[in-house]
Design a protein around this motif. Structure first.
Motif, PDB file in Angstrom:
ATOM      1  N   ARG A   1       0.823  -1.328   0.016  1.00  0.00           N
ATOM      2  CA  ARG A   1      -0.065   0.027   0.088  1.00  0.00           C
ATOM      3  C   ARG A   1       0.823   1.294   0.014  1.00  0.00           C
ATOM      4  NH1 ARG A   1      -4.770   0.100   4.236  1.00  0.00           N
ATOM      5  NH2 ARG A   1      -5.363   1.993   2.874  1.00  0.00           N
ATOM      6  N   ILE A   2       2.247   1.094  -0.207  1.00  0.00           N
ATOM      7  CA  ILE A   2       3.145   2.221  -0.171  1.00  0.00           C
ATOM      8  C   ILE A   2       2.939   3.524  -1.108  1.00  0.00           C
ATOM      9  CG2 ILE A   2       4.866   1.297  -1.455  1.00  0.00           C
ATOM     10  CD1 ILE A   2       5.368   3.604   1.729  1.00  0.00           C
ATOM     11  N   HIS A   3       2.315   2.945  -2.237  1.00  0.00           N
ATOM     12  CA  HIS A   3       2.028   4.067  -3.207  1.00  0.00           C
ATOM     13  C   HIS A   3       0.707   4.634  -3.057  1.00  0.00           C
ATOM     14  CE1 HIS A   3       5.761   2.791  -5.292  1.00  0.00           C
ATOM     15  NE2 HIS A   3       5.383   1.680  -5.207  1.00  0.00           N
ATOM     16  N   GLU A   4      -0.240   4.127  -2.555  1.00  0.00           N
ATOM     17  CA  GLU A   4      -1.421   4.704  -2.078  1.00  0.00           C
ATOM     18  C   GLU A   4      -1.195   5.602  -1.027  1.00  0.00           C
ATOM     19  OE1 GLU A   4      -5.343   3.295   0.561  1.00  0.00           O
ATOM     20  OE2 GLU A   4      -4.167   1.867  -0.591  1.00  0.00           O
ATOM     21  N   PHE A   5      -0.377   5.346   0.068  1.00  0.00           N
ATOM     22  CA  PHE A   5      -0.112   6.300   1.185  1.00  0.00           C
ATOM     23  C   PHE A   5       0.600   7.480   0.742  1.00  0.00           C
ATOM     24  CE2 PHE A   5       0.270   2.226   4.003  1.00  0.00           C
ATOM     25  CZ  PHE A   5      -1.324   2.123   4.114  1.00  0.00           C
ATOM     26  N   LEU A   6       1.392   7.477  -0.244  1.00  0.00           N
ATOM     27  CA  LEU A   6       2.401   8.818  -0.590  1.00  0.00           C
ATOM     28  C   LEU A   6       1.408   9.476  -1.573  1.00  0.00           C
ATOM     29  CD1 LEU A   6       5.678   7.037  -1.538  1.00  0.00           C
ATOM     30  CD2 LEU A   6       5.203   8.326   0.347  1.00  0.00           C
ATOM     31  N   ARG A   7       0.298   8.737  -2.313  1.00  0.00           N
ATOM     32  CA  ARG A   7      -0.607   9.677  -3.161  1.00  0.00           C
ATOM     33  C   ARG A   7      -1.285  10.412  -2.170  1.00  0.00           C
ATOM     34  NH1 ARG A   7      -0.369   5.194  -6.859  1.00  0.00           N
ATOM     35  NH2 ARG A   7      -2.011   4.189  -5.873  1.00  0.00           N
ATOM     36  N   GLU A   8      -1.893   9.785  -1.097  1.00  0.00           N
ATOM     37  CA  GLU A   8      -2.494  10.633  -0.010  1.00  0.00           C
ATOM     38  C   GLU A   8      -1.757  11.839   0.354  1.00  0.00           C
ATOM     39  OE1 GLU A   8      -5.544   7.385   2.035  1.00  0.00           O
ATOM     40  OE2 GLU A   8      -4.080   8.601   3.253  1.00  0.00           O
ATOM     41  N   ILE A   9      -0.346  11.677   0.724  1.00  0.00           N
ATOM     42  CA  ILE A   9       0.660  12.762   1.210  1.00  0.00           C
ATOM     43  C   ILE A   9       0.477  13.759   0.178  1.00  0.00           C
ATOM     44  CG2 ILE A   9       2.841  13.217   1.862  1.00  0.00           C
ATOM     45  CD1 ILE A   9       3.063  10.630   3.107  1.00  0.00           C
ATOM     46  N   ASN A  10       0.801  13.325  -1.128  1.00  0.00           N
ATOM     47  CA  ASN A  10       0.831  14.318  -2.092  1.00  0.00           C
ATOM     48  C   ASN A  10      -0.286  15.175  -2.314  1.00  0.00           C
ATOM     49  OD1 ASN A  10       2.545  15.144  -4.754  1.00  0.00           O
ATOM     50  ND2 ASN A  10       0.443  14.681  -5.584  1.00  0.00           N
ATOM     51  N   ASP A  11      -1.599  14.308  -1.961  1.00  0.00           N
ATOM     52  CA  ASP A  11      -3.058  15.200  -2.120  1.00  0.00           C
ATOM     53  C   ASP A  11      -2.626  16.615  -1.124  1.00  0.00           C
ATOM     54  OD1 ASP A  11      -3.955  13.543  -3.896  1.00  0.00           O
ATOM     55  OD2 ASP A  11      -4.999  12.413  -2.784  1.00  0.00           O
ATOM     56  N   VAL A  12      -2.146  16.278  -0.078  1.00  0.00           N
ATOM     57  CA  VAL A  12      -2.158  17.148   1.050  1.00  0.00           C
ATOM     58  C   VAL A  12      -1.014  18.284   0.493  1.00  0.00           C
ATOM     59  CG1 VAL A  12      -1.402  17.922   3.266  1.00  0.00           C
ATOM     60  CG2 VAL A  12      -2.642  15.673   2.849  1.00  0.00           C
ATOM     61  N   LEU A  13       0.075  17.896   0.022  1.00  0.00           N
ATOM     62  CA  LEU A  13       1.086  18.788  -0.475  1.00  0.00           C
ATOM     63  C   LEU A  13       0.535  19.483  -1.570  1.00  0.00           C
ATOM     64  CD1 LEU A  13       4.056  16.078   0.208  1.00  0.00           C
ATOM     65  CD2 LEU A  13       3.560  18.389   1.368  1.00  0.00           C
ATOM     66  N   SER A  14      -0.160  19.042  -2.468  1.00  0.00           N
ATOM     67  CA  SER A  14      -0.558  19.828  -3.629  1.00  0.00           C
ATOM     68  C   SER A  14      -1.201  20.961  -3.357  1.00  0.00           C
ATOM     69  CB  SER A  14      -1.607  18.733  -4.599  1.00  0.00           C
ATOM     70  OG  SER A  14      -2.705  18.494  -3.946  1.00  0.00           O
ATOM     71  N   GLU A  15      -1.660  21.410  -2.354  1.00  0.00           N
ATOM     72  CA  GLU A  15      -2.320  22.477  -2.095  1.00  0.00           C
ATOM     73  C   GLU A  15      -1.166  23.709  -1.756  1.00  0.00           C
ATOM     74  OE1 GLU A  15      -4.553  21.873   1.562  1.00  0.00           O
ATOM     75  OE2 GLU A  15      -5.180  19.850   0.909  1.00  0.00           O
ATOM     76  N   TYR A  16      -0.081  23.179  -1.803  1.00  0.00           N
ATOM     77  CA  TYR A  16       1.090  24.330  -1.661  1.00  0.00           C
ATOM     78  C   TYR A  16       1.987  24.229  -2.719  1.00  0.00           C
ATOM     79  CZ  TYR A  16      -1.121  23.751   3.067  1.00  0.00           C
ATOM     80  OH  TYR A  16      -2.030  23.815   4.197  1.00  0.00           O
ATOM     81  N   ASP A  17       2.976  25.400  -2.882  1.00  0.00           N
ATOM     82  CA  ASP A  17       3.803  25.457  -3.712  1.00  0.00           C
ATOM     83  C   ASP A  17       5.212  24.649  -3.077  1.00  0.00           C
ATOM     84  OD1 ASP A  17       5.787  25.627  -5.930  1.00  0.00           O
ATOM     85  OD2 ASP A  17       5.832  27.808  -5.812  1.00  0.00           O
ATOM     86  N   VAL A  18       5.300  23.266  -3.042  1.00  0.00           N
ATOM     87  CA  VAL A  18       6.521  22.761  -2.211  1.00  0.00           C
ATOM     88  C   VAL A  18       6.906  21.786  -2.909  1.00  0.00           C
ATOM     89  CG1 VAL A  18       5.506  23.663   0.081  1.00  0.00           C
ATOM     90  CG2 VAL A  18       4.732  21.358  -0.876  1.00  0.00           C
TER      91      VAL A  18
END
Length: 574
Positions: free
Chosen positions: A244-261
């Motif tokens: 499930r590692i890639h699923e978890f990282l996509r979730e993190i990316n969804d949070v990060l995508s709200e910012y220019d980081v």
């Protein structure tokens, strides 16, 4: 037509890693701090740095130097306060730079409020936020651990909790229990406390610790027995790159995508290119780049860091350039680095730190790194050529939990055998994490200018500070520090070539590293002698017909010869 990489600030930026405890002590308590970092921001900017990476500075009992976090939203008291960190963020931005923090979310400290609740009872709502398992029992009724996994700190990966009569999993120290990423409520608490809290304060991204270990193999089975005499076994395949590692990282990316980081992940024990590409492909929307440890891991046995194996310049060239080829004609991005807080110093490991070669070797490595494609990372002290502590460094000076545990294990198993201890110390002198964690060498005064003479620093300075320090090198045109500035200036001036350019390795013998870069309408040639012997060389036929001009080098010798650790960079344009 070759695929062109999209230009981004985080691809072009020079990143400088700071280890807070060892960078600069502002209040003379022997421990580096946030105010100390702020006091040196102009020095960092003048070096040519665009992005600062701060190693863990969060509230922590410091069992593993801050990688055991007890509160993501607070600061380790000797370093300062949340308000100090807010001042740091602003000061960095005021100077036109950006700042990223470490994101340590595979585990917490065992003193984190979440774990204290989790271990309070089996019925606690946070019980499932960590990985608990009942004991197994052998045929004689003896209590056994849930499986035979070994932690990364050479001890069983399970610790018994007397209160609730179960074991908890920790891939690192017993004081670093693993979070249970299968629990959705736990994941979202991580996103709010460890990620959004700091993004809202304006940071520009994260270096993500142990990014491929959140998803464990279902059932947590025993690892294969590859070391029959050992109580525990290496189990990377069961807790690295899980289902499930890639699923978890996509979730993190969804949070990060709200910012220019941006994110850069620490990706251990992942040697296959196809596996790595799943993390760094832009289309996958997981990580912007990762640290591959192929080069810095040379000489270290996976799962047994201090069992040293031989390697040579051919191995160094192969591993350092491996990811140059992989990212070409793909949407993936890569990193360029030779040092961090977990590795020995690059001059000592990959060149020569003897006095007659040290500066030349440092300049040669700077030219190689500065002309490779990818985001360039520099570790504090690398720019002045800090080197490993000597073999004569007293055994009690080693502070890292890995080093201490290793020395203890060797001593206990071999009944304090002096020959075995001597061998262990040789391994530590090569690859111990301690070498990167000694105080930064600012000048030649007592304690290297890290703190005052009247104070004992948390970790002893290395004796080389008398010859290797910032004050001695700053403004001196032949110094390694000023040479690094020139390299970084050239990298920025010709970013289409050195940051984004297409790489091609040219074989000219085991000890010569020769490669070309093509970017825009320009071509460059980097050639470096990785040995202490004079080497013959010639302009490769690939660029022989072009008008190649020397733009930087560390020696002026015959055109057809390279002196010990000599490097040159040539460039041509229409």
């Amino acid at each position: 037509m070759p695929l062109q990489h999209e230009h981004k600030w985080w691809k072009e930026g020079i990143v400088y890693q700071i280890y807070p405890a060892s960078f600069k002590d502002s209040n003379n308590d022997g421990i580096g701090d946030i105010a100390g970092i702020i006091s040196k921001l102009d020095y960092i900017r003048e070096l040519g740095v665009d992005i600062i990476w701060i190693s863990p500075h969060y509230k922590s009992p410091q069992v593993d130097m801050g990688y055991d976090i007890s509160d993501y939203e607070d600061i380790h008291e000797p370093y300062g306060t949340v308000e100090d960190v807010e001042m740091l963020i602003q000061a960095v931005h005021d100077r036109g730079m950006r700042i990223i923090f470490d994101l340590v979310i595979n585990h917490t400290s065992n003193l984190h409020a979440w774990f204290l609740e989790s271990r309070s009872s089996k019925s606690n709502p946070k019980r499932d936020w960590y990985i608990w398992r009942p004991a197994k029992y052998d045929e004689n009724g003896n209590r056994c651990r849930p499986n035979n996994w070994r932690s990364n700190f050479s001890e069983p990966a399970w610790t018994w909790d007397e209160n609730t009569q179960e074991y908890y999993l920790h891939l690192y120290a017993a004081e670093q229990p693993d979070l249970n990423w299968e629990n959705e409520e736990c994941r979202h608490a991580i996103y709010d406390s460890a990620i959004r809290f700091w993004l809202e304060k304006g940071i520009d991204g994260f270096r993500v610790d142990t990014v491929n270990r959140y998803s464990k193999y279902p059932g947590l089975p025993d690892a294969e027995v590859t070391q029959p005499r050992e109580e525990t076994q290496i189990a990377f395949k069961y807790f690295t790159n899980g289902p499930r590692i890639h699923e978890f990282l996509r979730e993190i990316n969804d949070v990060l995508s709200e910012y220019d980081v941006f994110t850069v992940g620490e990706l251990p024990n992942t040697p296959n290119e196809s596996d790595v590409m799943q993390y760094i492909s832009a289309q996958a929307k997981q990580l912007n780049m990762v640290f591959n440890f192929d080069t810095v891991g040379l000489g270290q046995t996976p799962g047994d860091r201090f069992r040293i194996t031989p390697y040579g310049n051919v191995d160094f060239k192969r591993e350092l350039t491996r990811w140059q080829r992989v990212i070409q004609d793909t949407d993936a991005w890569t990193t360029v680095f030779l040092e961090n807080h977990d590795q020995g110093r690059s001059i000592s490991r990959f060149a020569s730190d003897v006095p007659e070669h040290r500066v030349m070797a440092g300049k040669m490595l700077a030219m190689i790194l500065g002309t490779l494609t990818g985001t360039l990372f520099i570790y504090q002290g690398q720019e002045i050529g800090m080197i490993n502590a000597p073999l004569t460094w007293p055994v009690e000076e080693y502070k890292c939990i890995r080093s201490v545990n290793y020395l203890k294990m060797i001593s206990e198993r071999l009944n304090h055998d002096p020959t075995a201890l001597s061998k262990a110390l040789k391994a530590l002198q090569m690859v111990a994490r301690d070498h990167a964690r000694v105080p930064m060498q600012w000048d030649s005064t007592a304690n290297a200018g890290f703190c005052s003479e009247a104070v004992e620093p948390w970790m002893s300075v290395v004796g080389s500070y008398m010859e290797i320090n910032v004050a001695d090198q700053i403004g001196r045109k032949d110094s390694l520090l000023e040479f690094w500035k020139k390299v970084l200036d050239l990298r920025k001036l010709h970013k289409d070539l050195f940051v984004y350019g297409r790489f091609q390795l040219i074989e000219q013998g085991d000890d010569l590293m020769t490669f070309t870069k093509h970017g825009g309408d320009m071509t460059s040639l980097t050639v470096a002698n990785l040995s202490s012997e004079m080497k013959k060389w010639e302009i490769p036929s690939l660029v022989a017909s072009t008008d190649m001009k020397l733009i930087i080098g560390n020696m002026k010798g015959p055109m057809d010869q390279l002196g010990p650790y000599e490097g040159r960079v040539y460039i041509s344009s229409p």
